[in-house]
Design an enzyme around this catalytic site. Structure first.
Site, PDB file in Angstrom:
ATOM      1  N   ASP A  97       0.817  -1.205   0.000  1.00 53.26           N
ATOM      2  CA  ASP A  97       0.000   0.000   0.000  1.00 53.26           C
ATOM      3  C   ASP A  97       0.855   1.261   0.000  1.00 53.26           C
ATOM      4  O   ASP A  97       1.925   1.309   0.615  1.00 53.26           O
ATOM      5  CB  ASP A  97      -0.896  -0.013   1.252  1.00 53.26           C
ATOM      6  CG  ASP A  97      -1.816   1.183   1.322  1.00 53.26           C
ATOM      7  OD1 ASP A  97      -2.653   1.326   0.412  1.00 53.26           O
ATOM      8  OD2 ASP A  97      -1.697   1.973   2.279  1.00 53.26           O
ATOM      9  N   GLU A 147       0.971  -0.439  -5.138  1.00 53.43           N
ATOM     10  CA  GLU A 147       0.052   0.671  -5.357  1.00 53.43           C
ATOM     11  C   GLU A 147       0.918   1.927  -5.403  1.00 53.43           C
ATOM     12  O   GLU A 147       1.268   2.498  -4.371  1.00 53.43           O
ATOM     13  CB  GLU A 147      -0.981   0.790  -4.233  1.00 53.43           C
ATOM     14  CG  GLU A 147      -2.040   1.835  -4.554  1.00 53.43           C
ATOM     15  CD  GLU A 147      -2.516   2.633  -3.351  1.00 53.43           C
ATOM     16  OE1 GLU A 147      -3.536   3.323  -3.471  1.00 53.43           O
ATOM     17  OE2 GLU A 147      -1.857   2.581  -2.300  1.00 53.43           O
TER      18      GLU A 147
END
Length: 644
Positions: A322, A375
């Site tokens: 993330d 990401e």
């Protein structure tokens, strides 16, 4: 629980840490710390008990407190392991299920604190914060999956990911609207995912987190699955069942920041042990969280150990990392004067770059049959290229540019889409610079953005047609796919983490039809190698016509290169049906219609091409042959060349 011993003591002559362990940990190259630190059930001298170990280099004293000693500090004191900063000790006659914390007395400022074990493998559910002595004993039944998962996770394999939040997929209204447990999910989720044709599931973070509403992105337990849904073994059982159905499992993993909760990692031993001390480096202004000090050796060991832990102990098939962009840039979300430049005067976080490269090297060295997914929302180069050519070493990267451009395009009134045609075509300028995943994720259906269906313009029929078109366009594009739960049946409202998806919608034809369309797209994507084998290779894609902005139509070919299979995809982004639409094609013969989003079984008007068309030797679009098509309104069509 085991009864409290009559004569509490700590045996400090028992150690799990060798001199090599200490050296590698302090050097930043010990990546299996979960076998050494934390709480481990062992036998010592014929006596069962627990070995405790904690890294707290600024501590003056560390003791274990818990249900076995009435939470009395100083009754089970640990001793330092040489100059490592680690404290350890053995407590006899206690066992699985005991609650515990570490009480730390700092060397400075009279600071004392009770901390959850950073290496705990199981914790109490919030708002309680104690760790639980536990084990990871489990008899896995997924040997067949593990032996063959390389082909399922390969970059030339079909990878279609169903992203989901465990706590709000389904709920039990007759039992206080509680979430399903891991075991309850295991009885329904694998079969559903399989029937829908998805190849993988991706769970929003299941690592222990103090606030349910954070969706899991503020992690306090980097080695513990949340107890909100059950025990570690029950989470293993869920993964096991998914594997038995042939479904891969990807976990969201968050090394970018951690919360400031007092029982967690922040200001751990009276110093900023895990985070940078200077808030210009150690505090994240967007999320009010701490940022890891990637330049500290022991922190790198901690984080990479966490990543490998989930791959080893839980058999997961990939990690989605993330907020990588927030790690790469020192000035991320900061104004002038709020950040510190690197040693060359630049904005790049050199320590984070080195950490990410080492992370991916260690993962692929130990588990070459998994994938890491970044990401990363900027144009940072070579995110998904090997470290030996200067890349960050990820296997895949989310294509955030495609997502933004596509959703921006689809929200336009169809009358004006011709003025935004470049948002459909620009992607091919960079589509093969990285190994991309096309994400329609949870982030796109929250915070007032509306659901995917709610973003579509027009009347109700047009909204559903647009959503089918969006999914058809997505599955035709070269890249791996990701769709957040609820999108597959046209959830009308935004996602909310504290309620179940609106499954009752599937009793209505429009929503069942969307669900059927997504399933058929997934099954076609898996079945036809031309749609997946060269997802990440420019040789698998050719434009037929990307310039028909006036009609808002695009057309392209997908191919796998190892056979004569060719698939033609045509998308009409307006509600105007187009008769006798002529397109050039690379060869003559029959082109069979595989899927048509306007078919009546998907809720369309039933326009089509009677099962296929035949190419004639009339050159067009630089091709030797051409076909004449009927393009239904707001539709995507898939044709396969009959090479017989």
């Amino acid at each position: 629980m085991t009864k409290m011993p009559g004569n509490p003591k700590t045996d400090n002559h028992v150690t799990l840490l060798s001199m090599d362990d200490v050296y590698l940990f302090n050097e930043g190259t010990h990546f299996h710390l979960y076998d050494k630190l934390g709480a481990h059930l062992i036998q010592h001298g014929g006596t069962a008990g627990v070995h405790f170990a904690l890294w707290a280099p600024n501590a003056q004293e560390v003791s274990v407190i818990g249900t076995f000693n009435d939470w009395k500090k100083g009754r089970h004191v640990l001793t330092p392991v040489r100059e490592s900063g680690v404290w350890e000790g053995f407590v006899p006659d206690i066992g699985k299920g005991m609650l515990y914390k570490f009480h730390i007395v700092s060397r400075t400022g009279g600071y004392e604190v009770d901390k959850t074990d950073p290496f705990a493998i199981f914790n109490e559910t919030p708002p309680k914060t104690a760790s639980i002595v536990w084990d990871l004993d489990y008899e896995w039944r997924d040997s067949q999956w593990m032996a063959n998962r390389r082909k399922h996770n390969a970059l030339n394999a079909p990878i279609s990911i169903y992203e989901m939040h465990l706590g709000s997929w389904k709920r039990v209204p007759e039992d206080g609207n509680r979430s399903l447990t891991y075991r309850e999910l295991a009885t329904t989720l694998p079969e559903y995912v399989k029937s829908m044709g998805f190849t993988h599931v991706q769970f929003l973070p299941i690592m222990d987190h103090p606030f349910f509403g954070s969706w899991g992105y503020q992690v306090t337990g980097y080695f513990a699955p949340t107890g909100n849904y059950g025990t570690p073994q029950e989470f293993m059982y869920l993964i096991d069942e998914l594997h038995r159905y042939g479904i891969g499992v990807i976990l969201d993993w968050v090394p970018s920041h951690f919360p400031t909760d007092g029982h967690g990692l922040s200001f751990f031993d009276g110093t900023h042990l895990y985070e940078h001390e200077d808030p210009r480096q150690g505090f994240h202004p967007d999320w009010n969280t701490c940022i890891f000090n990637y330049g500290r050796n022991e922190v790198r060991s901690f984080l990479i150990s966490s990543a490998l832990f989930w791959l080893e102990k839980y058999h997961v098939d990939g990690l989605r990392v993330d907020a990588v962009a927030s790690m790469l840039y020192l000035d991320y979300s900061r104004k002038e004067g709020q950040w510190i430049a690197n040693r060359y005067g630049g904005r790049e976080n050199l320590d984070a770059i080195e950490f990410l490269r080492r992370l991916n090297e260690e993962i692929y060295r130990a588990y070459p049959d998994v994938q890491t997914v970044a990401e990363e929302s900027t144009a940072w180069p070579m995110v998904s290229r090997p470290t030996y050519v200067g890349g960050l070493g990820f296997g895949l990267k989310w294509d955030m540019g495609w997502m933004h451009d596509t959703l921006e395009y689809f929200k336009q009134d169809t009358l004006f889409r011709k003025y935004h045609h470049n948002k459909l075509t620009f992607r091919t300028m960079y589509a093969f610079f990285e190994n991309f995943v096309l994400p329609l994720s949870h982030d796109e259906v929250v915070y007032g953005k509306a659901s995917l269906l709610g973003r579509m313009p027009g009347n109700e029929w047009q909204q559903f047609a647009n959503l089918r078109l969006l999914f058809g366009y997505m599955f035709g594009q070269p890249a791996k796919k990701l769709l957040f739960m609820g999108g597959e049946f046209g959830q009308r409202r935004e996602w909310g983490h504290d309620t179940a998806l609106d499954w009752e919608l599937t009793q209505y034809d429009q929503h069942r039809n969307i669900q059927r369309w997504v399933a058929d797209l997934n099954h076609l994507y898996q079945r036809e190698s031309a749609l997946h084998a060269r997802d990440l290779n420019s040789g698998g894609f050719e434009w037929i016509d990307c310039n028909d902005a006036e009609s808002s139509v695009i057309s392209f070919i997908r191919k796998d290169g190892s056979s004569d299979d060719l698939i033609l995809i045509v998308c009409n982004f307006t509600p105007i049906p187009r008769r006798n639409y002529r397109l050039g094609v690379p060869c003559g013969g029959s082109w069979r219609e595989l899927l048509n989003s306007d078919a009546t079984q998907y809720g369309g008007s039933g326009w089509g091409n009677f099962g296929g068309v035949t190419a004639v030797p009339i050159p067009l679009h630089g091709r030797t042959h051409s076909v004449t098509l009927a393009l239904p309104p707001l539709s995507s069509l898939f044709f396969k060349h009959d090479s017989r």
